[in-house]
Design a protein around this motif. Structure first.
Motif, short mmCIF file in Angstrom:
data_model
loop_
_atom_site.label_atom_id
_atom_site.label_comp_id
_atom_site.label_asym_id
_atom_site.label_seq_id
_atom_site.Cartn_x
_atom_site.Cartn_y
_atom_site.Cartn_z
N GLY A 47 17.28 -1.77 -11.01
CA GLY A 47 15.95 -2.16 -9.61
C GLY A 47 15.97 -3.36 -9.08
N TYR A 48 15.32 -3.23 -7.67
CA TYR A 48 15.04 -3.47 -6.87
C TYR A 48 14.03 -4.68 -7.13
N LEU A 49 13.66 -5.60 -6.94
CA LEU A 49 12.40 -7.34 -7.19
C LEU A 49 12.70 -7.41 -6.18
N ILE A 50 11.23 -7.33 -5.07
CA ILE A 50 10.87 -8.14 -3.93
C ILE A 50 10.11 -9.17 -3.96
N LEU A 51 10.09 -10.30 -4.38
CA LEU A 51 9.19 -11.53 -4.36
C LEU A 51 9.51 -11.57 -2.71
N GLY A 52 7.69 -11.69 -2.58
CA GLY A 52 7.82 -12.98 -1.26
C GLY A 52 7.69 -14.43 -1.60
N THR A 104 13.84 4.05 0.31
CA THR A 104 14.75 4.92 -0.26
C THR A 104 14.30 5.01 -1.94
N TYR A 105 13.59 4.10 -3.01
CA TYR A 105 13.32 4.38 -4.10
C TYR A 105 11.89 4.26 -3.85
N ASP A 106 11.37 4.83 -4.85
CA ASP A 106 9.43 4.54 -5.51
C ASP A 106 9.41 3.29 -5.76
N GLY A 107 8.70 2.59 -4.99
CA GLY A 107 8.22 1.12 -5.60
C GLY A 107 7.02 1.22 -7.17
N TYR A 147 8.56 -3.88 -7.07
CA TYR A 147 9.29 -2.98 -7.56
C TYR A 147 9.92 -2.09 -7.72
N PHE A 148 11.35 -1.50 -7.35
CA PHE A 148 11.90 -0.20 -6.94
C PHE A 148 12.83 0.24 -8.10
N GLU A 149 12.66 0.96 -8.89
CA GLU A 149 13.34 1.51 -9.78
C GLU A 149 14.59 2.35 -9.50
N MET A 162 16.49 -4.97 1.99
CA MET A 162 14.94 -4.80 1.81
C MET A 162 14.43 -3.27 1.97
N ASP A 163 14.92 -2.89 3.93
CA ASP A 163 14.36 -2.33 4.61
C ASP A 163 14.86 -0.98 3.63
N TYR A 164 16.52 -0.88 2.95
CA TYR A 164 17.18 0.78 2.76
C TYR A 164 16.50 0.56 1.18
N VAL A 165 15.51 -0.14 0.73
CA VAL A 165 14.97 -0.05 -0.72
C VAL A 165 14.37 0.68 -0.79
N ARG A 166 12.99 -0.23 0.23
CA ARG A 166 12.11 0.37 0.77
C ARG A 166 11.92 1.95 0.75
#
Length: 79
Positions: A33-38, A7-10, A26-28, A1-5
């Motif tokens: 992409g990666y979707l992070i949901l709480g 590395t990619y624009d969100g 969302y990070f394309e 999760m930290d890596y995605v945040r």
């Protein structure tokens, strides 16, 4: 999760209209992409989510309903 945040624009949206989705980012990455949901006090990262699914999620009248119909069980996820 930290890596995605890192590395990619969100993009984030306001999820206050949902009773149980407490955050959405969302990070394309290369057309997907990666979707992070709480949800329920935990953050979940979903991989391989296409941009059109994110757009549909953002526009949905019910975030939880859209999640259940279009995201849940369709993409790999991790805590």
């Amino acid at each position: 999760m930290d890596y995605v945040r890192r590395t990619y624009d969100g993009e984030q949206i306001d999820t206050s209209r949902s009773s149980w989705i407490t955050g959405a980012e969302y990070f394309e990455a290369n057309g997907h992409g990666y979707l992070i949901l709480g949800m329920n006090g935990k953050d979940y990262t979903f991989e391989g989510v296409p941009p059109d699914v994110w757009e549909g999620f953002k526009a949905a009248p019910s975030l939880g309903g859209y999640y259940n119909a279009n995201i849940r069980g369709r993409y790999g996820f991790a805590l």
